[in-house]
Write an enzyme that holds these catalytic residues in place. Structure first.
Site, PDB file in Angstrom:
ATOM      1  N   HIS A 152       0.785  -1.240   0.000  1.00  0.00           N
ATOM      2  CA  HIS A 152       0.000   0.000   0.000  1.00  0.00           C
ATOM      3  C   HIS A 152       0.820   1.294   0.000  1.00  0.00           C
ATOM      4  O   HIS A 152       0.254   2.369  -0.005  1.00  0.00           O
ATOM      5  CB  HIS A 152      -1.027  -0.010   1.147  1.00  0.00           C
ATOM      6  CG  HIS A 152      -0.422  -0.055   2.520  1.00  0.00           C
ATOM      7  ND1 HIS A 152      -1.122   0.319   3.643  1.00  0.00           N
ATOM      8  CD2 HIS A 152       0.805  -0.417   2.945  1.00  0.00           C
ATOM      9  CE1 HIS A 152      -0.354   0.179   4.696  1.00  0.00           C
ATOM     10  NE2 HIS A 152       0.810  -0.279   4.310  1.00  0.00           N
ATOM     11  N   HIS A 153       2.146   1.192   0.029  1.00  0.00           N
ATOM     12  CA  HIS A 153       2.964   2.417  -0.055  1.00  0.00           C
ATOM     13  C   HIS A 153       3.433   2.700  -1.486  1.00  0.00           C
ATOM     14  O   HIS A 153       4.137   3.676  -1.717  1.00  0.00           O
ATOM     15  CB  HIS A 153       4.189   2.317   0.851  1.00  0.00           C
ATOM     16  CG  HIS A 153       3.851   2.140   2.302  1.00  0.00           C
ATOM     17  ND1 HIS A 153       3.003   3.000   2.962  1.00  0.00           N
ATOM     18  CD2 HIS A 153       4.223   1.197   3.208  1.00  0.00           C
ATOM     19  CE1 HIS A 153       2.886   2.588   4.224  1.00  0.00           C
ATOM     20  NE2 HIS A 153       3.605   1.496   4.389  1.00  0.00           N
TER      21      HIS A 153
END
Ligand code: ZN
Length: 420
Positions: A152-153
Site C-alpha cells: 500500500h505504499h
C-alpha cells in the site's frame, strides 16, 4: 469499434492472471515463489501467521484447507504492470540502488542486479499476480485471500516502505476493465498500522473508489498530500488498545458502507497493529486482530453480501533481516576467505533449523581479497555496516552481530536468531 468487440477485448479470459480454479479449491492464494531470500535459505511459512489462523477460525472449517487446495498465482508480467505503472518507474527498478531505497533494505544496494531481480522483485511480482487474481476469485466465490501483497505504499510512479509494485491499484483497475458491468464502486478498508499512501495517490480524484484508512498517525509515512484521497480517515495515536480500536472500526466501517454503497471491498489486513510490533506502535492483542477481521468479514459478507479481497500486507517491514557479509566466491564456487568457507556449514545448519518464521536471510558479498583489504572499502567505512572482519553476521537495524570465530558455532548463531 463495435461494442461486442470491445467486450471481447476486455473479456476476463484475456487476462492471463485470471486463472480458473477447481471446485475443490479454496480462494486462498499463495505459492512458494512469494518468499524473498537468498541461497534458498529463507524459511517463511504462511501457516505461522496469526492472520492465517484468524481467517481459518472465521471460516470454521480448518480440515478443508490443505496445501493442495491453495491457489497458485501467475507472475505479473511487465505488460500487466504497465497497465498502472509508468515505464520510467519500472526501468528505475533495474538498478539495485533504487530497489534498496524502495525496499529500505540497504544491503540490497550492493547486490548484483540479476540477483535482486530474481530473488527480490520476482517474488513481489508473484504476490502482485496473486492480488489481481484475488479480484476475479472474490467475484466468483464471494471472498478471496492473498497470503501476501497489500503493497500500500507504492503508487504508479513511486515505490517505498518495502512496496515495489502497486498491487492494490492494479487489482482495482483490472476489475474496472474486465468486470465493468459488475464492479463500479470499490471500497478500500486499510487496517494496516501505516497510512496507505501509495494507492491514495493513484485514486486521488477518482470517485469510483472510497478509501477508509485507519492508521497510526505518529509513524511512517506522514503523507499529507495522499491524505486528501481518504474519504473516511481514522487517525490513531501510539498505544491505542483493543477497546478503542474495535469501537472506531465498528462505527467507521458501518458509516463508510452506508455512505458509499460499494459493490466490491478491498481489505488490507496488516498485522503490524499487534502489541509489540516495533513499527506499528499500537497495542492490539492477537484476540483483537481476530475480532477485527471478523468485524470486516461479517459486515461486508454476512450483512451486505459484498465480494471482498483480503491481502495480508505482511511486507518486509514486519520482518527481521539477517545479513551475512562474506568474501566473494570465485569461479570454483568457493570464497577466497578461508574463515568464510569454514563458517558456511554452521550458518547453514542454524538457518535451516532456527531462522525465525518472520526472518529473512541475505548473503552479501564484500568483493575480492584486494577490494576488501582496501581501507576505503565501503563496507568498512559505511556507517550502517562498519565491518572490520569477515565473515560477519548482523541483524539489520540492531547492534546484534557475530564475527569470525563466533560463526563457527551453530548454537551461538541460533542465539542470535532468538527473539529478545
Ligand atoms: Zn504497515
Amino acid at each position: 469499434m463495435a461494442l461486442s468487440t470491445l467486450n471481447e477485448l476486455n473479456s476476463p479470459s484475456k487476462n492471463h492472471l485470471y486463472k480458473d480454479i477447481g471446485l475443490d479449491q479454496w480462494p486462498i492464494i499463495y505459492c512458494a515463489n512469494y518468499n524473498i531470500g537468498f541461497l534458498g535459505m529463507e524459511k517463511l511459512h504462511p501457516f505461522d501467521s496469526s492472520k492465517w489462523r484468524s481467517v481459518v477460525r472465521f471460516l470454521r472449517d480448518a480440515q478443508m484447507i490443505t496445501n493442495a487446495t491453495i491457489v497458485q498465482p501467475n507472475e505479473a508480467t511487465k505488460e500487466d504492470l504497465l497497465t498502472v505503472h509508468t515505464r520510467r518507474y519500472l526501468s528505475s527498478l533495474k538498478w539495485s540502488i533504487n530497489v534498496a531505497r524502495v525496499l529500505e533494505v540497504a544491503p540490497i544496494a550492493v547486490l548484483p542486479s540479476f540477483l535482486v531481480q530474481r530473488k527480490v522483485l520476482r517474488p513481489l511480482r508473484y504476490q502482485t499476480g496473486g492480488t489481481i487474481l484475488a479480484g476475479k476469485l472474490a467475484l466468483e466465490r464471494g471472498w478471496a485471500i492473498n497470503i501476501g501483497g497489500g503493497f500500500h505504499h507504492c503508487s504508479s510512479d513511486r515505490g517505498g516502505g518495502f512496496c515495489a509494485y502497486a498491487d492494490l491499484t492494479l487489482l482495482i483497475k483490472n476489475l474496472f476493465t474486465y468486470y465493468s458491468d459488475r464492479v463500479k464502486k470499490v471500497l478500500i478498508v486499510d487496517l494496516d498500522a501505516h497510512q496507505g499512501n501509495g494507492y491514495e495517490h493513484d485514486f486521488l480524484n477518482d470517485d469510483r473508489v472510497f478509501i477508509m484508512d485507519m492508521y497510526n498517525r505518529q509513524i511512517y509515512p506522514h503523507d499529507h498530500e495522499a491524505k486528501s484521497a481518504i474519504k473516511c480517515k481514522v487517525e490513531l495515536t501510539n498505544h491505542t488498545n483493543d477497546k478503542t480500536y474495535l469501537r472506531l472500526l465498528h462505527i467507521n466501517l458501518e458509516k463508510s458502507l452506508n455512505e458509499f454503497r460499494p459493490d466490491f471491498v478491498v481489505y488490507n489486513a496488516g498485522t503490524d497493529i499487534l502489541e509489540g510490533d516495533p513499527l506499528g506502535n499500537l497495542n492490539i492483542t492477537p484476540e483483537g486482530v481476530v475480532v477485527r477481521d471478523e468485524i470486516v468479514f461479517s459486515k461486508c459478507i454476512r450483512d451486505k453480501q459484498l465480494p471482498i479481497v483480503m491481502c495480508t500486507s505482511d511486507g518486509i517491514e514486519h520482518k527481521r533481516i539477517f545479513v551475512l557479509f562474506s568474501g566473494s566466491k570465485g569461479k570454483d564456487g568457493h570464497s577466497w576467505c578461508p574463515d568464510c568457507v569454514a563458517a558456511e556449514k554452521p550458518i547453514e545448519e542454524a538457518v535451516k533449523s532456527s531462522l525465525p518464521s518472520n526472518g529473512v536471510f541475505i548473503e552479501c558479498f564484500v568483493g575480492d581479497r584486494a577490494s576488501w583489504k582496501d581501507t576505503n572499502c565501503p563496507f568498512r567505512t559505511d556507517s550502517q555496516t562498519r565491518l572490520t572482519d569477515i565473515p560477519t553476521l548482523v541483524e539489520w537495524g540492531t547492534p546484534k552481530r557475530l564475527v569470525e570465530r563466533e560463526l563457527l558455532d551453530t548454537e551461538t548463531i541460533k542465539i542470535l536468531f532468538e527473539e529478545d
